[in-house]
Design a protein around this motif. Structure first.
Motif, short mmCIF file in Angstrom:
data_model
loop_
_atom_site.label_atom_id
_atom_site.label_comp_id
_atom_site.label_asym_id
_atom_site.label_seq_id
_atom_site.Cartn_x
_atom_site.Cartn_y
_atom_site.Cartn_z
N LEU A 154 -0.19 -1.08 -5.05
CA LEU A 154 0.64 -0.46 -5.80
C LEU A 154 -0.23 -0.35 -7.23
O LEU A 154 -0.45 -1.31 -7.65
N ALA A 183 3.93 1.48 3.30
CA ALA A 183 5.19 1.53 2.85
C ALA A 183 6.08 0.36 3.63
O ALA A 183 6.79 -0.40 2.90
N LEU A 235 5.31 -3.24 2.06
CA LEU A 235 6.11 -3.24 0.68
C LEU A 235 7.21 -4.19 0.80
O LEU A 235 7.46 -5.06 0.22
N LEU A 273 7.42 1.93 -11.08
CA LEU A 273 8.36 1.35 -9.86
C LEU A 273 8.61 -0.13 -10.12
O LEU A 273 9.82 -0.76 -9.94
N TYR A 328 12.19 -1.89 -10.18
CA TYR A 328 12.60 -2.91 -9.23
C TYR A 328 13.06 -4.23 -9.83
O TYR A 328 14.09 -4.38 -9.55
N ALA A 385 17.85 -2.87 -5.25
CA ALA A 385 16.67 -2.76 -5.81
C ALA A 385 15.39 -2.46 -4.88
O ALA A 385 14.56 -1.63 -4.97
N ILE A 386 15.54 -3.09 -3.84
CA ILE A 386 14.49 -2.87 -2.47
C ILE A 386 14.69 -1.36 -1.98
O ILE A 386 13.89 -0.83 -1.61
N PHE A 441 12.83 0.87 -4.34
CA PHE A 441 11.72 0.42 -4.22
C PHE A 441 10.90 1.51 -3.05
O PHE A 441 9.99 2.02 -2.96
N LEU A 442 11.62 1.02 -1.98
CA LEU A 442 10.97 1.45 -0.32
C LEU A 442 11.01 2.85 -0.41
O LEU A 442 10.24 3.60 -0.09
N PHE A 465 8.63 4.38 -2.93
CA PHE A 465 6.95 4.29 -2.46
C PHE A 465 6.69 4.91 -1.10
O PHE A 465 5.61 5.37 -1.02
#
Lengths: 503, 518
Positions: free
Chosen positions: A399, A432, A435, B142, B146, B161-162, B165-166, B169
């Motif tokens: 990231l 991804a 993550l 990001l 998050y 939050a996740i 983020f996912l 991303f």
């Protein structure tokens, strides 16, 4: 013979520490001696001129910029792991001398992996590293998990070695060559239709041994159990140094042994004067495609298996499998950018993975467990360590602005430069996926409260100053490299000029 | 003033450095530092707004320097009319957001550090003229987001939050591939040019001549890249079906972060479409314009219907954002001056009205500790607030009417322009989309009726989580809340009455783009 002097220093250092350790139990003295040997050999390597590719000891080892790069890298990684071990409670005090001695000998093996230019030498180097790793993994012989891990490692290791030796014998049987440069000459002079198929089988079987060291699928199975059972500093070391050395060996094995320069003669490539900027594989042996398949499997294996883990060491073990997959992208791309990207990534990966394992070890030392539960609330208990751990983890994700992104950027560039879009998309999806499990650790540290609040008396006993400094040193490049990283990449490019002839 | 854009972007980093040295317990000092270091970019952005030459075309305040020589990455910042508009919005909301976070009690040091990092990312996105730089800014945002949602959010904060983020991303790694593909092909068919990330140079090339090979299928290069970029930006807009992170993140985020999310982060999606899909790949854009319009219409109707069904006030506002961003998408898809201008103005307007709505939800939550329009056991959570708190109700009314597009307020101008633009192009489709206006009025007015009108039946949640009827007066608006609400409300009114300065400004950016697209 000058070429061998750093290795001699390491070997003598190892023997000295082993012998003296029998009488002198002064930990500081032994640690100091070991570090002197490591730093000394590192400095000697820095002093050696490697601008012209040479062979030494009747072609057993190569002396070139690539080998020098990985030699220095291995020595530095070993030094860091040595200090981590000296800081950790998981290596018992009375066994420290042996630990130091083994680490020094391991460094020798790792350097040999980077410079081996002969099938026998490759085998010997891999075995040196493997056998010493087996002992390190089983270092806590009171713990069943440690012994079990060691045993598993031995069994898989023996299997992989056997396959590799068998493969090498096939390669030798067909070509009559043991030297990698000799193999290249054989391919340059032999028409493709006169090469029997069995040679490629031999080459792929040899890959088994190397793939085992870098834990590429399908030779990755040992990784999580071994990393979980081994003392954490050893896991940290195994996930970084042998993996990088294995990649170095892989690059040399396939690029020197099984490729031909695009233009110019073989001799020009060997002497490092060819002007071509790439190489092509020996027809019809399409090893990049094979490595691509291995890479895809390795990524998926690592990332998907990591999703369900609850032990941080196991998560990091699977993550290290996934990273072997990413780094194989550079080989599958089959261009100089890809190989430079592997070197670049290996350096960054060393900082972030060593850092992450180090923190995991600290937490395990302090709380007696490396489960996600033990990480809960770390953000409040030890904010500095937790923030550094977050840096390591998100750098592993790739990231921005963390340096892991730059490594992935180059690997993706290498693949996309060859127009392998599908491969790039698969790797992107894998990033991804990854993550999720890295963020799971971050979530435990920052978003959740500690189960048992640490009382004042039982604070995390991880405040050793040198450890904090080294952690900071590992975190620093991950944060600041985004501002300007060109010199590091130039270093990597310089180290591979041997293969491409580019200056 | 030289390096104006860099100052606007990076100034808050000084605040981070300062905050790190402030002791944990000096909460007020931390807040004032944050307010101070965001005030400076805000002031500079006002200067940018006035100093920007509306007669000239192209980018202004350009800063360009070679950054990474071997990759030809440049540090290249610049602003056209569209970015100036966004650069007015983002620093303003970033500054006002500090006041919206005034009552953050938990770890204020960490909160404001992350908040200022967020500023750098989101403002940088609107200045970057180098794709690599853009990507770094895009991603920098990001991580703070998050943690801001994950640590300071509501009950379901971890999941929210996740999920955010996912989704983001995954979108951005696909964008990364598109970025690198454009980079490699930018060296031209014979490889004679230096490969570049420069957005302006990328936009000047003809991409339709290439094809790429994906899993054995030969695909047109520009169309494939268009969809890869689309994935990156559609998640941010969000375009149905990539919107499911939004109700979670917006609802669970703390008030100020919801304000930033709705006010600034959603704007990055359409901005990315304009800057990349539209400007760099105009042929593919023309080809997919109709699909884009349909997606916009789905957003409008679907978002409105979802909003109508919500039992949670904040979720209603979140879905109204989905619906309102649909207007932007529809307006952009028609590729005409009126439609585009309407879409970009709608971006700005939604930034104001959604920020205001989220702030006001926060105001009610602060006083009543719940957001139930309908409680789980079937009672009405609010009712008759107008009787006890007429001032709060008045401000709410401004936000509601701005949001549903009452003439005289800002929402009307942009929505009318979007429809004026799209009707000549897609007649039936626009007629269907216009249902969204009715639905929008319906859910907002129905909400207003249930919350503010009728007898006072509002419930309040106590410390044990029990709901019981509120007896006390509602605390009137506090100073920090006024600071946030007044500028937003005034701007809603001003733009509603006199949008010309904004339209003049964005035209400088959009005219060139429209020429390419025709």
């Amino acid at each position: 013979m000058l070429v061998a002097s750093p290795l001699l220093l390491l070997t003598f250092g190892s023997l000295f520490v082993l012998m003296v350790g029998l009488w002198v139990q002064n930990n500081g003295f032994l640690l100091g001696t070991s570090l002197v040997a490591l730093v000394g050999s590192c400095l000697m390597y820095l002093g050696l001129d490697a601008s012209v590719a040479q062979e030494a000891f009747s072609g057993f080892i190569a002396h070139d910029a690539f080998g020098k790069f990985f030699a220095i890298f291995s020595i530095i990684a070993t030094s860091l792991a040595l200090v981590a071990g000296a800081e950790s409670k998981q290596i018992r005090k009375d066994r420290r001398p042996e630990f130091y001695a083994i680490m020094l000998a391991l460094a020798t093996g790792l350097v040999f992996m980077g410079i081996a230019n002969h099938l026998l030498m490759i085998y010997l180097a891999i075995e040196t590293v493997s056998i010493l790793s087996f002992t390190l993994v089983g270092f806590n012989r009171e713990k069943t998990a440690s012994i079990e891990a060691s045993m598993k490692y031995v069994v898989y290791g023996a299997m992989a070695s056997a396959l590799m030796v068998f493969g090498m014998s096939l390669v030798f049987g067909v070509t009559g060559q043991m030297q990698l440069t000799g193999l290249r000459e054989f391919f340059a002079t032999t028409p493709a239709d006169q090469i029997p198929m069995i040679l490629w089988v031999g080459a792929l079987l040899s890959f088994a041994g190397i793939g085992y060291k870098i834990s590429a699928a399908p030779m990755h199975m040992w990784t999580p159990d071994v990393y979980e059972g081994a003392p954490t500093p050893v896991s940290a070391f195994l996930s970084v140094a042998p993996k990088a050395a294995g990649l170095a060996l892989l690059v040399r094995f396939f690029v020197v042994g099984f490729s031909l320069p695009l233009e110019g003669s073989t001799a020009a490539i060997v002497s490092g004067t060819a002007s071509s900027l790439g190489f092509h594989t020996v027809k019809p042996f399409d090893w990049p495609k094979f490595l691509m398949i291995s890479s895809v499997f390795t990524m998926f294996m690592g990332n998907l298996a990591a999703l369900q883990q609850t032990s941080v060491k196991r998560i990091l073990a699977y993550s290290s499998i996934a990273h072997a997959g990413y780094m194989l992208m550079g080989m599958a791309a089959q261009n100089e950018l890809g190989i430079a990207a592997i070197l670049f990534y290996a350096v960054l990966y060393c900082t972030m993975n060593l850092g992450a394992f180090w923190v995991a070890g600290m937490v395990e030392d302090a709380k007696g467990s490396d489960s996600l539960g033990a990480f809960r609330g770390l953000g409040k208990q030890k904010p500095v360590i937790a923030v550094m751990m977050a840096v390591f983890l998100f750098s592993l994700v790739g990231l921005p602005p963390f340096a892991g992104f730059l490594g992935k950027l180059y690997l993706f560039s290498a693949v996309l430069g060859r127009e392998m879009y599908g491969f790039a998309v698969i790797a992107a999806i894998n990033s991804a996926i990854s993550l999720y499990y890295y963020a799971k650790i971050a979530k435990a540290m920052f978003l959740e409260e500690a189960e048992t609040p640490l009382s004042e008396t039982k604070t995390l006993s991880i405040h050793s100053k040198p450890a904090m400094w080294i952690l900071g040193l590992l975190a620093l490049p991950n944060v600041v490299l985004i501002v300007y990283w060109e010199p590091v990449m130039e270093l990597a490019k310089g180290a591979i000029s041997l293969f491409t002839g580019a200056k | 003033m030289s390096h104006l854009l860099s100052w606007i972007t990076f100034f808050p980093l000084l605040g981070i450095a300062a905050i790190l040295f402030v002791p944990k317990d000096k909460e007020n000092l931390i807040k004032w530092i944050a307010a101070g270091v965001t005030a400076v970019p805000f002031a500079l952005s006002l200067y940018l707004f006035t100093a920007f030459d509306r007669a000239a075309t192209g980018f202004q305040f350009v800063e360009q320097a070679l950054w990474i020589k071997s990759l030809n990455v440049e540090y290249h910042m610049g602003a056209d009319g569209v970015s100036v508009l966004m650069l007015l919005l983002a620093p303003m909301l970033s500054f006002l957001g500090v006041f919206a976070s005034w009552n953050v009690k938990k770890m204020p040091k960490g909160y404001f550090t992350l908040y200022l990092m967020l500023h750098v990312g989101m403002v940088g996105v609107f200045c970057a003229l180098d794709f690599f730089l853009f990507y770094v800014f895009w991603e920098v945002m990001l991580l703070p987001m998050y943690f801001l949602v994950g640590i300071w959010g509501g009950e379901k904060k971890e999941y929210a939050a996740i999920k955010f983020f996912l989704y983001t991303f995954l979108g951005s790694v696909l964008m990364l591939i598109a970025m690198l593909a454009l980079y490699f092909y930018s060296s031209g068919p014979d490889g004679s040019l230096p490969a570049t990330f420069n957005i302006l140079k990328l936009a000047s090339q003809d991409w339709s001549q290439y094809t790429i090979n994906l899993f054995g299928y030969s695909l047109p290069f520009d169309q494939t890249i268009w969809w890869l970029l689309f994935m990156g930006f559609a998640v941010k807009v969000p375009i149905f079906p990539f919107h499911t992170w939004l109700p979670w993140a917006h609802v669970q985020a703390p008030t100020a972060v919801s304000v930033i999310l709705a006010g600034v982060l959603l704007k990055m999606g359409p901005y990315g479409f304009l800057r990349f899909n539209f400007a760099i790949l105009p042929h593919a854009t023309q080809k997919f314009a109709y699909a884009f319009a349909i997606l916009g219409i789905i957003n409008i109707i679907y978002g409105a219907l979802c909003a109508m069904a919500q039992k949670d006030l904040k979720k209603l506002v979140a879905y109204s954002s989905v619906s309102h961003m649909g207007y932007c998408v529809l307006g952009m898809s028609v590729l005409t001056t009126v439609g585009m201008n309407g879409a970009v103005l709608q971006l700005f307007n939604h930034g104001l009205s959604a920020a205001m709505m989220f702030m006001l939800v926060g105001v009610l939550y602060d006083r009543l500790h719940h957001r139930y329009l309908v409680t789980p056991d079937g009672r009405l959570g609010f009712g008759g607030i107008a009787q006890k708190a007429p001032v709060i109700t008045a401000v709410w009314t401004v936000a509601i009417f701005a949001s549903l597009g009452l003439p005289g307020l800002n929402g009307f101008i942009s929505e009318a322009m979007v429809f004026l633009g799209s009707f000549p192009v897609y007649k039936t489709e626009t007629a269907i989309a216009a249902i969204g206006i009715v639905l929008g009025a319906a859910y907002l007015l129905w909400m207003a009726q249930r919350v503010f009108l009728g007898p006072f039946t509002t419930l309040v949640k106590d410390h044990h989580g029990h709901l019981h009827p509120a007896t006390d007066e509602l605390v009137p608006l506090k100073m920090n809340e006024w600071v946030v609400l007044i500028p937003l409300g005034v701007l809603c009114l001003v733009i509603g009455l006199y949008p010309q300065p904004m339209l003049d400004l964005m035209r400088t950016g959009l005219d060139g783009l429209l020429q390419v697209l025709r």
